[in-house]
Write a protein that holds these residues in place. Sequence first.
Motif, PDB file in Angstrom:
ATOM      1  N   HIS A   1       2.072   3.993   3.933  1.00 55.32           N
ATOM      2  CA  HIS A   1       1.770   3.609   4.482  1.00 55.32           C
ATOM      3  C   HIS A   1       2.363   2.036   5.385  1.00 55.32           C
ATOM      4  O   HIS A   1       1.382   1.221   5.644  1.00 55.32           O
ATOM      5  CB  HIS A   1       0.136   2.831   3.129  1.00 55.32           C
ATOM      6  CG  HIS A   1      -1.063   2.868   3.915  1.00 55.32           C
ATOM      7  ND1 HIS A   1      -1.502   1.567   4.879  1.00 55.32           N
ATOM      8  CD2 HIS A   1      -2.132   2.913   3.791  1.00 55.32           C
ATOM      9  CE1 HIS A   1      -2.956   1.617   4.937  1.00 55.32           C
ATOM     10  NE2 HIS A   1      -3.296   2.513   4.688  1.00 55.32           N
TER      11      HIS A   1
ATOM     12  N   GLU B   1      -6.476  10.834  -4.133  1.00 57.02           N
ATOM     13  CA  GLU B   1      -4.582   9.698  -4.239  1.00 57.02           C
ATOM     14  C   GLU B   1      -5.987   8.431  -5.399  1.00 57.02           C
ATOM     15  O   GLU B   1      -6.955   8.472  -5.613  1.00 57.02           O
ATOM     16  CB  GLU B   1      -5.301   8.776  -3.162  1.00 57.02           C
ATOM     17  CG  GLU B   1      -4.371   7.430  -2.894  1.00 57.02           C
ATOM     18  CD  GLU B   1      -4.209   6.537  -1.681  1.00 57.02           C
ATOM     19  OE1 GLU B   1      -5.627   6.977  -1.097  1.00 57.02           O
ATOM     20  OE2 GLU B   1      -3.075   5.891  -1.470  1.00 57.02           O
TER      21      GLU B   1
ATOM     22  N   GLN C   1      -5.010   5.231  -6.130  1.00 57.64           N
ATOM     23  CA  GLN C   1      -4.376   3.848  -5.072  1.00 57.64           C
ATOM     24  C   GLN C   1      -2.809   3.253  -5.095  1.00 57.64           C
ATOM     25  O   GLN C   1      -3.254   2.673  -6.797  1.00 57.64           O
ATOM     26  CB  GLN C   1      -5.365   2.846  -4.696  1.00 57.64           C
ATOM     27  CG  GLN C   1      -4.683   2.339  -3.545  1.00 57.64           C
ATOM     28  CD  GLN C   1      -4.669   1.956  -2.203  1.00 57.64           C
ATOM     29  OE1 GLN C   1      -4.240   2.783  -2.302  1.00 57.64           O
ATOM     30  NE2 GLN C   1      -5.027   1.349  -1.701  1.00 57.64           N
ATOM     31  N   VAL C   2      -2.190   3.085  -4.741  1.00 54.29           N
ATOM     32  CA  VAL C   2      -1.259   1.738  -5.003  1.00 54.29           C
ATOM     33  C   VAL C   2      -1.245   0.879  -4.126  1.00 54.29           C
ATOM     34  O   VAL C   2      -1.385   0.718  -3.009  1.00 54.29           O
ATOM     35  CB  VAL C   2       0.402   2.534  -4.511  1.00 54.29           C
ATOM     36  CG1 VAL C   2       1.546   1.852  -4.759  1.00 54.29           C
ATOM     37  CG2 VAL C   2       0.877   3.640  -6.486  1.00 54.29           C
TER      38      VAL C   2
ATOM     39  N   ASN D   1       0.980  -1.046  -0.085  1.00 52.92           N
ATOM     40  CA  ASN D   1       0.263   0.172   0.390  1.00 52.92           C
ATOM     41  C   ASN D   1       0.880   1.284   0.184  1.00 52.92           C
ATOM     42  O   ASN D   1       1.909   1.223   0.695  1.00 52.92           O
ATOM     43  CB  ASN D   1      -1.197  -0.171   1.090  1.00 52.92           C
ATOM     44  CG  ASN D   1      -1.973   0.813   0.542  1.00 52.92           C
ATOM     45  OD1 ASN D   1      -2.008   2.079   0.663  1.00 52.92           O
ATOM     46  ND2 ASN D   1      -3.205   0.900   1.872  1.00 52.92           N
ATOM     47  N   SER D   2       0.466   2.478  -0.427  1.00 53.70           N
ATOM     48  CA  SER D   2       1.190   3.581  -1.152  1.00 53.70           C
ATOM     49  C   SER D   2      -0.751   4.299  -1.637  1.00 53.70           C
ATOM     50  O   SER D   2      -1.587   4.153  -1.323  1.00 53.70           O
ATOM     51  CB  SER D   2       2.217   3.566  -1.575  1.00 53.70           C
ATOM     52  OG  SER D   2       2.989   4.724  -1.502  1.00 53.70           O
ATOM     53  N   GLY D   3       0.511   5.113  -2.181  1.00 49.93           N
ATOM     54  CA  GLY D   3      -0.172   6.548  -3.197  1.00 49.93           C
ATOM     55  C   GLY D   3       0.122   7.459  -3.851  1.00 49.93           C
ATOM     56  O   GLY D   3       1.059   7.844  -3.340  1.00 49.93           O
TER      57      GLY D   3
ATOM     58  N   GLN E   1       2.486   8.845  -0.731  1.00 48.29           N
ATOM     59  CA  GLN E   1       1.645   8.284   0.434  1.00 48.29           C
ATOM     60  C   GLN E   1       2.972   6.798   0.583  1.00 48.29           C
ATOM     61  O   GLN E   1       4.050   6.437   0.969  1.00 48.29           O
ATOM     62  CB  GLN E   1       0.934   7.278   0.302  1.00 48.29           C
ATOM     63  CG  GLN E   1       0.108   7.107   1.947  1.00 48.29           C
ATOM     64  CD  GLN E   1      -1.128   6.299   1.652  1.00 48.29           C
ATOM     65  OE1 GLN E   1      -1.634   5.289   0.643  1.00 48.29           O
ATOM     66  NE2 GLN E   1      -2.342   6.617   2.485  1.00 48.29           N
TER      67      GLN E   1
HETATM   68 MG    MG Z   1      -3.543   4.041  -0.044  1.00 48.43          MG
END
Ligand code: MG
Length: 270
Positions: free
Chosen positions: A250, A148, A150-151, A138-140, A248
């Motif tokens: 996360h 966002e 989303q990643v 998870n990142s973004g 992001q």
């Molecule tokens: Mg994210």
Amino acid sequence: MALHRHTALSILTIAVAAAGVIAQQKAPIGYDDTPMQPNNKWHIHDPNRPQPRVVTPGPAPAAPLPPPDDATVLIGARDDLSAWQMDNGSSATWAMANGVVSTGKGRIRTKAEFTDFQLHVEFATPKEVKGDSQERGNSGVFLLGVFEIQVLDSYRNRTYADGSAGAMYGQYPPLVNASRPPGEWQIYDIAFTAPRFTGEGRVDKPAVVTVFHNGVLVHHATPFLGPTAHKQIPPYKAEFAKGPLALQDHGNPIRYRNIWIRPIKGYETE
Ligand code: MG
């Protein structure tokens, strides 16, 4: 009698264990105690919202795709994070080596602010898979710092649809799931139009985004319903008219490389 009691207990034990396994398998991934989406029958992060269809994209690029010559390179071949800072304005502390940035503690954002732009981002989730659902890769990419994309490692990793890789997080799942396997480089190509506001600060036009994930269309001129948040969709604020690009943290190790942006200026008039 003793044997019968034992057998009955064993059957009961097996039944309870089996029920537990079924409950675990059917445990919903998502939320049904969240507000409804304003324009459909799904809750925010609804576990029953249909999953995006899987599409296998073309192969990953062997090397970073060279940017056009008018692009502003935000993460390039040189190990230089001077275009970035932490959210509190201090120097960016994420590690960079050989043109690759690894997520660190806290979010980073660009010093420059943007409105309408074309954006290219390359990212990779960990080759070694750990965790599942929202805890896996998870990142973004936060457009203007608040919207966002989303990643996530969405390769055979079920999560609530509006939290999948490429999702407009909490609002729209990607049209399809074009994720590559963990560890492979992936690409977001994004066209974004900032929101416009009236003099009184009301939304005149919402933020609009088009996204290609690994060359596959996943959003087509879709308006954001509001800024990104977890389990809610807050209202627009006039301050969202411009903003930085942010990445992001996360808590999952994500790699980024080759991030460039081209402000959109419109057609030539002479
Ligand atoms: Mg994210």
